[in-house]
Design a protein around this motif. Sequence first.
Motif, PDB file in Angstrom:
ATOM      1  N   THR A  75       0.844  -1.209  -0.183  1.00  0.00           N
ATOM      2  CA  THR A  75      -0.044  -0.069  -0.083  1.00  0.00           C
ATOM      3  C   THR A  75       0.623   1.249  -0.141  1.00  0.00           C
ATOM      4  N   VAL A  76       2.097   1.226   0.763  1.00  0.00           N
ATOM      5  CA  VAL A  76       2.990   2.254   0.811  1.00  0.00           C
ATOM      6  C   VAL A  76       3.825   2.664  -0.399  1.00  0.00           C
ATOM      7  N   CYS A  77       4.383   1.467  -0.729  1.00  0.00           N
ATOM      8  CA  CYS A  77       5.265   1.558  -2.100  1.00  0.00           C
ATOM      9  C   CYS A  77       4.744   1.715  -3.319  1.00  0.00           C
ATOM     10  N   ALA A  78       3.507   1.122  -3.707  1.00  0.00           N
ATOM     11  CA  ALA A  78       2.694   1.361  -4.712  1.00  0.00           C
ATOM     12  C   ALA A  78       2.586   2.825  -5.339  1.00  0.00           C
ATOM     13  N   PRO A  79       2.094   3.830  -4.330  1.00  0.00           N
ATOM     14  CA  PRO A  79       2.009   5.098  -4.771  1.00  0.00           C
ATOM     15  C   PRO A  79       3.535   5.835  -5.081  1.00  0.00           C
ATOM     16  N   LEU A  80       4.440   5.332  -4.323  1.00  0.00           N
ATOM     17  CA  LEU A  80       5.754   5.693  -4.430  1.00  0.00           C
ATOM     18  C   LEU A  80       6.425   5.435  -5.820  1.00  0.00           C
ATOM     19  N   VAL A  81       6.257   4.287  -5.999  1.00  0.00           N
ATOM     20  CA  VAL A  81       6.768   3.925  -7.446  1.00  0.00           C
ATOM     21  C   VAL A  81       5.854   4.540  -8.497  1.00  0.00           C
ATOM     22  N   CYS A  82       4.765   4.685  -8.283  1.00  0.00           N
ATOM     23  CA  CYS A  82       4.089   5.543  -9.448  1.00  0.00           C
ATOM     24  C   CYS A  82       4.516   6.943  -9.581  1.00  0.00           C
ATOM     25  N   VAL A  83       4.596   7.658  -8.410  1.00  0.00           N
ATOM     26  CA  VAL A  83       5.223   8.979  -8.566  1.00  0.00           C
ATOM     27  C   VAL A  83       6.553   9.151  -9.004  1.00  0.00           C
ATOM     28  N   PHE A  84       7.364   8.460  -8.148  1.00  0.00           N
ATOM     29  CA  PHE A  84       8.816   8.591  -8.540  1.00  0.00           C
ATOM     30  C   PHE A  84       9.836   7.831  -9.541  1.00  0.00           C
ATOM     31  N   VAL A  85       8.802   6.864 -10.202  1.00  0.00           N
ATOM     32  CA  VAL A  85       9.344   5.995 -11.221  1.00  0.00           C
ATOM     33  C   VAL A  85       8.542   6.039 -12.357  1.00  0.00           C
TER      34      VAL A  85
END
Length: 567
Positions: free
Chosen positions: A204-214
Amino acid sequence: MMAASLPYHEPGIVTILVQTSFLLLLNVANFVLNHGLYCGLLGQIFIGVAWGTPGAKWLSTEVEEVVIQLGYLGLLLLVYEGGLSTSLKALKANLFLSSGIAITGISLPMGLSFVLQKLSGATPLQSFASGAALCSTSLGTTFTVLRSTGLMKSRLGVVLTSAAMMDDVVGLVMVQIISNLGSSSTSISAITVVRPLLVSIAFTVCAPLVCVFVAKPVTLWLNSQRIKHPLGVLDRLLNQRGTPWIIHTSILIGCIAGSTYAGTSNLFAAYIAGASISWWDSEVSRPALETTVTETTTPAPVQDMAFESSEADNTNSHENVAQESMRLGSSGLLIFEQYYLQPLDRILKPFFFASIGFSIPISEMFHGSIVWKGIVYTTLMMIGKLLCGIWLLRISITPLLPPKCLAVVKHPKLHVAHFWGRFHEKPTVSRNSTSAHPNQSEISSPTPPSSQETATQTTRPHHSPAGAKPRSIYPASIIGCAMTARGEIGFLISSIAESKRIFSSTEANDGKSSEIFLIVTWAIMLCTVIGPLSLGLTVRRVKQLQQGVERQGRLVQQDVLGVWGVS
């Protein structure tokens, strides 16, 4: 010694007729029941009972295993479609409400399950295992009913799917707990219990980070390269029709495989994959694609104005990007419809609900004590989920306040119509009340507000509003009925508890199912049947009210669900 190949044998005519009738009747039953009651899945479950091991045993064990495996692929695609249809803005805005519904749907069935100690002489461990099986919500049933009723993209659908997802994540954590409790070891490993929960939180936490920063920077870099080289290899590759399908499918399979090896629910990962693609469609700008659209296409016709008018004030550039992506055929939903929807609707989804029917031991369930205990326990489990709807009930706080505070509360900006959402209808009946919310008046009727006889309540113009029937009970009823169905996760947990002999006594059962397992199976089966049926009847009633039919001098208002029905 293993054979080098599988010899090919033509199937017999009996096998052909049995499997043909099985597949055809699954689709026929779905069509007939969906047409009037929006619960075609019930017919598919009963056909699974009749054709499978619990009934006539026309399907061999090998065929049933294949049906279960293909049906689970259908379940993954159903959950993936739910993620594609999710509005992340609506999900974020209603996260607290969804969490409250999920906590209610978990805690009440768990607590009420300890009644089995008095009802059937169950131990605390057996009661806990029963509650774990009944605290989940069937994701397959939820998404199927939302699709058939047209509520998938509504605010109510977003709240419901996110709450059901939270319940199932907890249910799958319970699978690990129950499996560990049934092992030979008397101690419980904290890692085994906590790992699925922590991995789910990490996704839940990593998916938004990957979307925004990758994902977003990579997309912007690809756009810049395509602008610099409009006829280059990269541009031609990304313009291929199958490229979006390859990207989306790779994301889906990668998330499912990663979550499974990490130790959490692959259903949850499928939902995360769909939601991530939905975010990319709506939030990431693609200037090269937008230029192509403006030069080579004409504006698409406006559809569903009844819903779009209610969100006109919130239209922004992100929605325009999503519309342009839809026209180009690169959006997640369009790719899903082109490549996955037909096999899902005709084969994989029917197989999934038929596989639920394979798990119902119908021949052992009709004993006197088992039946009445199962019905009592089912009633308690239905109450535990139906009470999830209290989060959407209309509650007025004015009767609870002293007179000095009433003047403050009655201020238009501070008035509370129900727990959640914007205030969308006035408690008085007048011709001018439609101007309080112009978007709702547009939804209610295509005629001007001045031509309406009443504005917000089902009553004659000269009747008192006190006699009007409140409508906010319908969203609460839909939430409660949809959360009632247990389905696949419930059967999985109860089967594990039975196989680990948690439900069994110390005495041998001679191959028969234990009494507690049969009681739990009664509850899962009846909840899975009654939940979608009652939800279909409720939605059918809502659709009748939304048609604005005048009966016995009463004008039925079209806007029944209010803000909960807005897309």
